[in-house]
Design a protein around this motif. Sequence first.
Motif, PDB file in Angstrom:
ATOM      1  N   ALA A 217       0.728  -1.022   0.060  1.00  0.00           N
ATOM      2  CA  ALA A 217      -0.017  -0.086  -0.083  1.00  0.00           C
ATOM      3  C   ALA A 217       0.997   1.180   0.072  1.00  0.00           C
ATOM      4  N   ALA A 218       0.343   2.330  -0.410  1.00  0.00           N
ATOM      5  CA  ALA A 218       1.065   3.634  -0.338  1.00  0.00           C
ATOM      6  C   ALA A 218       1.708   3.868   0.979  1.00  0.00           C
ATOM      7  N   GLY A 219       2.871   4.374   1.125  1.00  0.00           N
ATOM      8  CA  GLY A 219       3.714   4.448   2.079  1.00  0.00           C
ATOM      9  C   GLY A 219       4.546   3.415   2.639  1.00  0.00           C
ATOM     10  N   PRO A 234       4.865   5.916  -5.041  1.00  0.00           N
ATOM     11  CA  PRO A 234       4.127   6.378  -3.945  1.00  0.00           C
ATOM     12  C   PRO A 234       2.691   7.003  -4.536  1.00  0.00           C
ATOM     13  N   ALA A 235       2.819   7.843  -5.558  1.00  0.00           N
ATOM     14  CA  ALA A 235       1.538   8.609  -6.180  1.00  0.00           C
ATOM     15  C   ALA A 235       0.650   7.540  -6.788  1.00  0.00           C
ATOM     16  N   LEU A 237       0.512   4.362  -6.216  1.00  0.00           N
ATOM     17  CA  LEU A 237      -0.108   3.289  -5.350  1.00  0.00           C
ATOM     18  C   LEU A 237      -1.402   4.083  -4.350  1.00  0.00           C
ATOM     19  N   ALA A 238      -1.050   5.184  -4.102  1.00  0.00           N
ATOM     20  CA  ALA A 238      -2.083   6.071  -3.566  1.00  0.00           C
ATOM     21  C   ALA A 238      -3.354   6.395  -4.451  1.00  0.00           C
ATOM     22  N   ALA A 241      -5.253   3.011  -4.620  1.00  0.00           N
ATOM     23  CA  ALA A 241      -5.852   2.383  -3.516  1.00  0.00           C
ATOM     24  C   ALA A 241      -7.156   1.711  -3.607  1.00  0.00           C
TER      25      ALA A 241
END
Length: 313
Positions: A217-219, A234-235, A237-238, A241
């Motif tokens: 997941a993001a992060g 990161p972008a 994945l967010a 989500a």
Amino acid sequence: MTVPLGRDGLTVSRQGLGCMGMGHSYGRADDRESVATIRRAVELGVTLLDTADLYGSSTGDPGSNETLVGQAIHHIRDQVVLATKVGFVYADGERRLCGRPEYVRAACDASLRRLGTDRIDLYHLHRVDPAVPVEDSVGALAELVAAGKVLHIGLSMVDADQLRAAHAVHPVSAVQSEYSLWRRDIEHSVLPAARALGVGLVPYSPLGRGFLAGAVAAGDDVGRFRSTLPRFGPAALAANAHIADTVRDVAEELGATAAQVALAWVHSRGADVVPIPGTRHRRHLTANVGALDLTLSPAQLDRLDRLHRTVTE
């Protein structure tokens, strides 16, 4: 449960096991657990085992994944359908494509030694070498079939034209391509061409490299291998989500895992689609096999089918 793959007599388990992750791609692996996972897969009826001469094991050396698989099945060789691949070579510390016929023949002999067997059930051309006509590479594979070293031919990551050209040289049993709820590019031309020719599809990464199963997941620290892929930035994945969230929601409705739902969707695409989810842990293997008993409702299939339109790269 077994199904035919292609039209030239190859029969495989309805779901296979991808062995690439039993190496460095997703962090260091425990070879003993990997071997135990392979053997448990066979006990559960998952008898299509996929490796490649490119893949390493815990040692990281190319080819060592084949050695690991060979050690795991040496006493049950006749119970499995063994698939491996050729098409990459290391030179001066770098990996490059190589589909020259003489290399294909030599690489096959090396794979047979590492696997500890006298034949490869399904031998894939890992990638088409742009410097070598695909007909020449497949011609070498056909020679290996004639010699009894290979039983069936497969292709990995080809386009529709390459598939048709290869199939004209020798019947192709399977095409291996990435295919999942969030990666459906092959539906435009490759999958229709495969079906027109009677070629089966073997999807790799049917769980979106863990994303659809809720493993990333993001992060999160996505690891060295995933970090090279745009969808694991990161972008992205967010932004994506909601896809994993929807898979999880459907899983909760069914009392299943997200991985089982993602795999059940792939199975819903047809009996000629045989996914090879990868794992190196027996507990994940057992859960993945449960996808074969999961039925998605028309409404759930519709919710999942619409997800790919919202993917952010």
